[in-house]
Design an enzyme around this catalytic site. Sequence first.
Site, PDB file in Angstrom:
ATOM      1  N   TYR A   1      10.800  46.970 123.576  1.00 35.70           N
ATOM      2  CA  TYR A   1      10.394  47.835 122.457  1.00 35.70           C
ATOM      3  C   TYR A   1       9.008  47.429 121.957  1.00 35.70           C
ATOM      4  O   TYR A   1       8.048  48.139 122.125  1.00 35.70           O
ATOM      5  CB  TYR A   1      11.425  47.784 121.334  1.00 35.70           C
ATOM      6  CG  TYR A   1      11.147  48.787 120.238  1.00 35.70           C
ATOM      7  CD1 TYR A   1      11.512  50.117 120.392  1.00 35.70           C
ATOM      8  CD2 TYR A   1      10.510  48.415 119.061  1.00 35.70           C
ATOM      9  CE1 TYR A   1      11.237  51.051 119.403  1.00 35.70           C
ATOM     10  CE2 TYR A   1      10.234  49.335 118.060  1.00 35.70           C
ATOM     11  CZ  TYR A   1      10.596  50.650 118.230  1.00 35.70           C
ATOM     12  OH  TYR A   1      10.324  51.572 117.257  1.00 35.70           O
TER      13      TYR A   1
ATOM     14  N   SER B   1      11.464  55.654 122.183  1.00 30.29           N
ATOM     15  CA  SER B   1      10.607  55.847 121.022  1.00 30.29           C
ATOM     16  C   SER B   1       9.301  55.069 121.234  1.00 30.29           C
ATOM     17  O   SER B   1       8.563  55.360 122.177  1.00 30.29           O
ATOM     18  CB  SER B   1      11.341  55.417 119.751  1.00 30.29           C
ATOM     19  OG  SER B   1      10.690  55.890 118.608  1.00 30.29           O
TER      20      SER B   1
ATOM     21  N   ASP C   1      14.566  66.801 118.415  1.00 26.98           N
ATOM     22  CA  ASP C   1      14.051  65.527 117.903  1.00 26.98           C
ATOM     23  C   ASP C   1      12.912  65.825 116.932  1.00 26.98           C
ATOM     24  O   ASP C   1      11.850  66.295 117.338  1.00 26.98           O
ATOM     25  CB  ASP C   1      13.550  64.660 119.062  1.00 26.98           C
ATOM     26  CG  ASP C   1      13.151  63.253 118.621  1.00 26.98           C
ATOM     27  OD1 ASP C   1      13.045  63.017 117.398  1.00 26.98           O
ATOM     28  OD2 ASP C   1      12.936  62.400 119.492  1.00 26.98           O
TER      29      ASP C   1
ATOM     30  N   HIS D   1      16.633  62.173 117.805  1.00 22.81           N
ATOM     31  CA  HIS D   1      15.992  60.937 118.243  1.00 22.81           C
ATOM     32  C   HIS D   1      16.997  59.890 118.707  1.00 22.81           C
ATOM     33  O   HIS D   1      16.623  58.898 119.314  1.00 22.81           O
ATOM     34  CB  HIS D   1      15.136  60.385 117.099  1.00 22.81           C
ATOM     35  CG  HIS D   1      14.095  59.423 117.532  1.00 22.81           C
ATOM     36  ND1 HIS D   1      13.100  59.753 118.437  1.00 22.81           N
ATOM     37  CD2 HIS D   1      13.876  58.120 117.206  1.00 22.81           C
ATOM     38  CE1 HIS D   1      12.313  58.706 118.629  1.00 22.81           C
ATOM     39  NE2 HIS D   1      12.771  57.702 117.905  1.00 22.81           N
TER      40      HIS D   1
END
Length: 728
Positions: free
Chosen positions: A490, A570, A653, A688
Amino acid sequence: MRKALILSSLSIAASMTFAHAAQAQTAATAAAKLNYPVTAKGEVVDEQFGIKVADPYRWLENDVRADPKVRDWVTAENAVTDAYLASLPGRDIFRARMAELFNYERFGLPVKKGRRYFYARNDGLQNQSALFVRDGLNGTPRLLIDPNRWATDGATAVGDWVPSDDGRLLLYSVQDGGTDWRTVRMIDVDTGKDLPDVLEWVKFSGFSWAKDGSGFYYSRFPATKEGEKFQALNENQAVYFHRVGDPQSADRLVYATPDAPRRGHGGTVSDDGKWLVVTSTEGTDDRYEITLIDLTAPDAKPRTLVPGLVNNWSYIGNQGSIFFWITNKDAPRLRVVTLDIAEADPKPVEIVGEDEATLDGASIIGGTLIANYLVDARTEVRQFALDGTPRPKLALPGIGTAGGFNGKADDRETFYSFTSFATPSAIYRYDVKSGKSKLWARPKVSFDPASFTVEQRFYQSKDGTRVPMFLVHRKGLDLSAGAPTLLYGYGGFNISLTPGFSATRLAWIEQGGVLAVANLRGGGEYGKAWHDAGRLANKQNVFDDFIAAGEYLVKEGITTKEKLTIQGGSNGGLLVGAVVNQRPDLFAAALPAVGVMDMLRFDRFTAGRYWVDDYGYPAKEADFKALHAYSPYHNIKAGTDYPAILVTTADTDDRVVPGHSFKYAAALQAANIGDKPHLIRIETRAGHGSGKPTEKIIEEAADLWAFAARWTGMVVTPPAVAAAKTVR
């Protein structure tokens, strides 16, 4: 016996070799027949700071709900992707096994209000968890809210829920189709019937009840223009008070900053009910301004307690005029301080000083300060008296992640969860006075957690920085030739990746795969300095850390370049897109999900404007040049062989609008980047990630793992056969 085992292993190996050849032939045939939809190119070229930037797929930013051309494109892309995925062997095995792994009773953390205990529960394969209540700790469970009855596709979920202090009323939010927007309702707990109150235009809001139960404080945005709800920028958030029984139009405005429309605000009622603590922010950084509103004086003017949006000031609780805070002021790994609001200009008084471990949260329960720390991305729970005197640490079941410890300052009990990579969340009741934990709920699962190995390693990034990484695989797995490996990362927004259970990931691991989770810079594992080292002008460090993780896995023989898949969602989708452009030779497959792919226009939609804290401002020259250098959409290298790529997003989203993934996928398919598939999977009535039905989670994960298996050489077999692969 040994001979039988050898013969059995040879038989399995032979059958797997044959199966692998058949799988490869089937998938290769499907790949050869791929015929991507023709995506119209526009003539859009923007010039910024002397640099001309083409954006031929700008039209794909349009809302799929409103633009028929975009909707047709989505339909055409899904048709190609669905046909390809349907050809992949192993998908049905993954799907069936994940359904088994998901099929266990799961509980959320109980919340005690009055004599009642509220908690979420899922019986296993329910699309959404339902909300239950008990009168007393050992009372009979009573179903209060079942969202599974709300929508035939299971895509409508309960969002946040908060009971009043006496447990008589409960407010809850409804999330439909994965959107960040919430509809807020209330229920009478005694009767189980909804009240007429309905609140709209709520997003990114906490909820805090007045102590007398007359109403609650919440945050909302102004209504958008017709047709702009899912793409318009989120600005002018304000705090309101809703009185039970009133229409929303009668809600009282409590706090707003119309002269600073980018500021967001949330209100929390203090422990003693006398103050509303308003926390204001302008982005995603933990940089807050704190305002106090005296709730005992109807006409009291707001008092700015901490000005400036400079540091983290997270309210923990208060004892009279003494307010407890977590702050990173003069403490990059955070500390606990107090402010005496009776003073005209209160100064911080340190209660718990900064430590080598990172403070990750704190609460006051039963006169004890319970603090969660991250020690190399693993939870450690420490306790202190309210003057900072250390008390015994809370013993945890092992290496993993603990969370919870919520409740009132005078409660004797609290609840916490504990999970690890091979251990689903168990719930414990903790008696603060005795210091003893008692198991409250532990799931019964269809696998043996002891049959998996979890270890933590450290590797060096490009600049010599030491980076931690978790590795998970079956015990006894033969790594002599390297194993198909899923590397997840991430690296942003001060978010820490800690051990946690995933039924979908376990299905990958059971097939002889390795899971690697890298704790990249940009996260919060080591406090503010770790975050700062991976954002703005330092964002390349995140990509270097992820690339170095892949190189380490190959160097150590855990996997090979031909068996390595990378995944992220994301900000992690951006990560995957960026490193594929920078090192396409290092990976066999890539799975970027709901990613931020156009770094020059992210701040123009919905919540994107918050992200400038991590990414910078595309309108500022220095930031623009840094963003343009790594933006996934703008840096695809034609003439270079790319790994197989399966982009995933959702048509609804409204956090990272799907136009990011649409444009990126169109650019991949138009570029000369080799013969491997470069596909996009677009979910319907999903956002999302939060609120996604169990059924859709399983379907998507089965597609992802089957795709990764095909391009890493994993032979997918029924679970019993897969277990035999670990025999050396």
